[in-house]
Scaffold this motif. Sequence first.
Motif, PDB file in Angstrom:
ATOM      1  N   UNK A   1       0.847  -1.192   0.000  1.00 20.66           N
ATOM      2  CA  UNK A   1       0.000   0.000   0.000  1.00 20.66           C
ATOM      3  C   UNK A   1       0.886   1.248   0.000  1.00 20.66           C
ATOM      4  N   UNK A   2       0.426   2.437  -0.379  1.00 18.47           N
ATOM      5  CA  UNK A   2      -0.981   2.716  -0.663  1.00 18.47           C
ATOM      6  C   UNK A   2      -1.400   2.540  -2.122  1.00 18.47           C
ATOM      7  N   UNK A   3      -0.440   2.347  -3.058  1.00 12.82           N
ATOM      8  CA  UNK A   3      -0.804   2.335  -4.483  1.00 12.82           C
ATOM      9  C   UNK A   3      -0.389   1.058  -5.202  1.00 12.82           C
ATOM     10  N   UNK A   4      -0.108  -0.023  -4.472  1.00 12.16           N
ATOM     11  CA  UNK A   4       0.297  -1.261  -5.123  1.00 12.16           C
ATOM     12  C   UNK A   4      -0.848  -1.901  -5.906  1.00 12.16           C
ATOM     13  N   UNK A   5      -0.746  -1.869  -7.242  1.00 12.48           N
ATOM     14  CA  UNK A   5      -1.868  -2.327  -8.075  1.00 12.48           C
ATOM     15  C   UNK A   5      -2.119  -3.828  -7.934  1.00 12.48           C
ATOM     16  N   UNK A   6      -1.046  -4.637  -7.839  1.00  9.87           N
ATOM     17  CA  UNK A   6      -1.232  -6.077  -7.655  1.00  9.87           C
ATOM     18  C   UNK A   6      -1.941  -6.346  -6.332  1.00  9.87           C
ATOM     19  N   UNK A   7      -1.599  -5.572  -5.316  1.00  5.92           N
ATOM     20  CA  UNK A   7      -2.256  -5.686  -4.010  1.00  5.92           C
ATOM     21  C   UNK A   7      -3.767  -5.497  -4.146  1.00  5.92           C
TER      22      UNK A   7
ATOM     23  N   UNK B   1      -6.694  -8.319  -3.819  1.00  6.69           N
ATOM     24  CA  UNK B   1      -7.674  -8.061  -2.763  1.00  6.69           C
ATOM     25  C   UNK B   1      -9.087  -8.219  -3.306  1.00  6.69           C
ATOM     26  N   UNK B   2      -9.310  -7.712  -4.520  1.00  7.12           N
ATOM     27  CA  UNK B   2     -10.635  -7.830  -5.138  1.00  7.12           C
ATOM     28  C   UNK B   2     -10.920  -9.267  -5.568  1.00  7.12           C
ATOM     29  N   UNK B   3      -9.930  -9.922  -6.167  1.00  7.87           N
ATOM     30  CA  UNK B   3     -10.130 -11.296  -6.641  1.00  7.87           C
ATOM     31  C   UNK B   3     -10.425 -12.248  -5.483  1.00  7.87           C
ATOM     32  N   UNK B   4      -9.691 -12.080  -4.363  1.00  7.44           N
ATOM     33  CA  UNK B   4      -9.825 -13.014  -3.240  1.00  7.44           C
ATOM     34  C   UNK B   4     -10.900 -12.611  -2.242  1.00  7.44           C
ATOM     35  N   UNK B   5     -11.422 -11.390  -2.373  1.00  2.00           N
ATOM     36  CA  UNK B   5     -12.442 -10.938  -1.435  1.00  2.00           C
ATOM     37  C   UNK B   5     -11.891 -10.628  -0.057  1.00  2.00           C
ATOM     38  N   UNK B   6     -10.610 -10.270   0.035  1.00  2.00           N
ATOM     39  CA  UNK B   6      -9.991  -9.900   1.305  1.00  2.00           C
ATOM     40  C   UNK B   6      -9.876  -8.386   1.402  1.00  2.00           C
TER      41      UNK B   6
END
Length: 468
Positions: A412-418, A422-427
């Motif tokens: 964070x705060x701008x890590x695109x893979x992060x 996060x969206x793919x895994x729902x975390x």
Amino acid sequence: MLLLIGAFLGLMVLGVPVAVAMAVASIAYLLAYDVAPDVIVAQRMIAGVESFPLLAVPFFILAGNLMNIAGVTGRIYSFAVALVGWMKGGLAQVNIVGSVIFSGMSGTAIADAAGIGTIEIKAMKDHGYSTEVAVGVTAASATLGPIIPPSLPFVIYGMMANTSIGALFLGGVVPGAVMTLFMMATVAVFAYRRGWGSDTPFDARKLLAAALEVVVVLAFPVAAYALVWAGLSQNLAIAIALAALLALDWWLDFSAVMALMTPVILIGGMTLGWFTPTEAAVAAVLWSLFLGLVRYRSMTLATLAKATFDTIETTAAVLFIVTAASVFAWLLTVSQAAQLLSDAILSITQNKWVFLILVNLLVLFVGCFLDTIAAITILVPILLPIVLKLGIDPIHFGLVLTLNLMIGLLHPPLGMVLFVLSRVAGLSVERTTMAILPWLVPLFLALIAITFVPELTLWLPRAAGIAR
């Protein structure tokens, strides 16, 4: 300098997108100091994107999108399962091997995470792995995308540093292998400590079939060379070897031979002088279309249109960043900010190893806040003169810079893979960040090795005769 950099950092703190922050800071500086006529500024903006090497960007993005819709990701995953799924922590190892193969087609960490990463996370969760483990190993393996050729950051860096993009591509092969070994060793350690077992039963037939696919791919350049040695022309020899490979693939219905051939075609074509790295991007698109429309017949007009529009959207965003960063970097030079920063660094040390340590610390920090392309566009004009003055090879420096920025994509705060994972895994972003932390260890070990052992990067380009 204070206005330019201060306005940029202030807008970033307020959450303004990176490209907009650079553009607004540049406009504010121009209005305040009137350093150049409007036409000069417009020319700098156009010059930032009017580059032949930049044509590779939309084509590599399109190739990655086409591979996703052609069903290639599923075939790569099946191949990786057959090859290493029987090991302890099998699906974690599959995750890494799958990313290595997909990296040879997409060239971006985000495409890797959003493409094959989606399949890998679901499969790992279905086999009892925690979501955190699945996300962590997927994030770490996604960083291989821009290190193993082809690579979009290498294209941008090569253009900014006036360095051979082909040499950068070859320079990424050995470091990519080192990163892969470090990550696979990390999985083995976790598997031993946490009692992970294999996720698929050992099947000698499937393993032999996967090994055969690897042998077939490696046999292609050997066969072509043998035909040339026998007296055939180079083009005819490669055409015969490729025709034999296609016939064998249709006959035996291999799972991933054609996908595995992608990096062979791209690297081989550039090494033989068939095409430039930019033209290699077009070759990747044509190969992707062949796989989707002819070999696997999995593409439709609707999916093809979607891949095209996704490419247009991504390319527009990338070029907007490049345009804004070009003007911003130019103003850093005009305002003497780049020279002042360069002098400040040289006043601290003139030892190249200490400089590389400082660069690692700087870029790791910058990579947490700036988009990869923007960071390369801004940092290269500042750091490259020092690199050349200290006798550091720009190809080696390009690998160090890119790997640092890839690690920044996981923070964070701008890590695109992060955010993608996060969206793919729902975390939540917080839980995703904590899940990634243990997997940074092999990445930092690889970064140390690549930084202090330049031959890992330079050996292959020198062997190919395209680097000093």
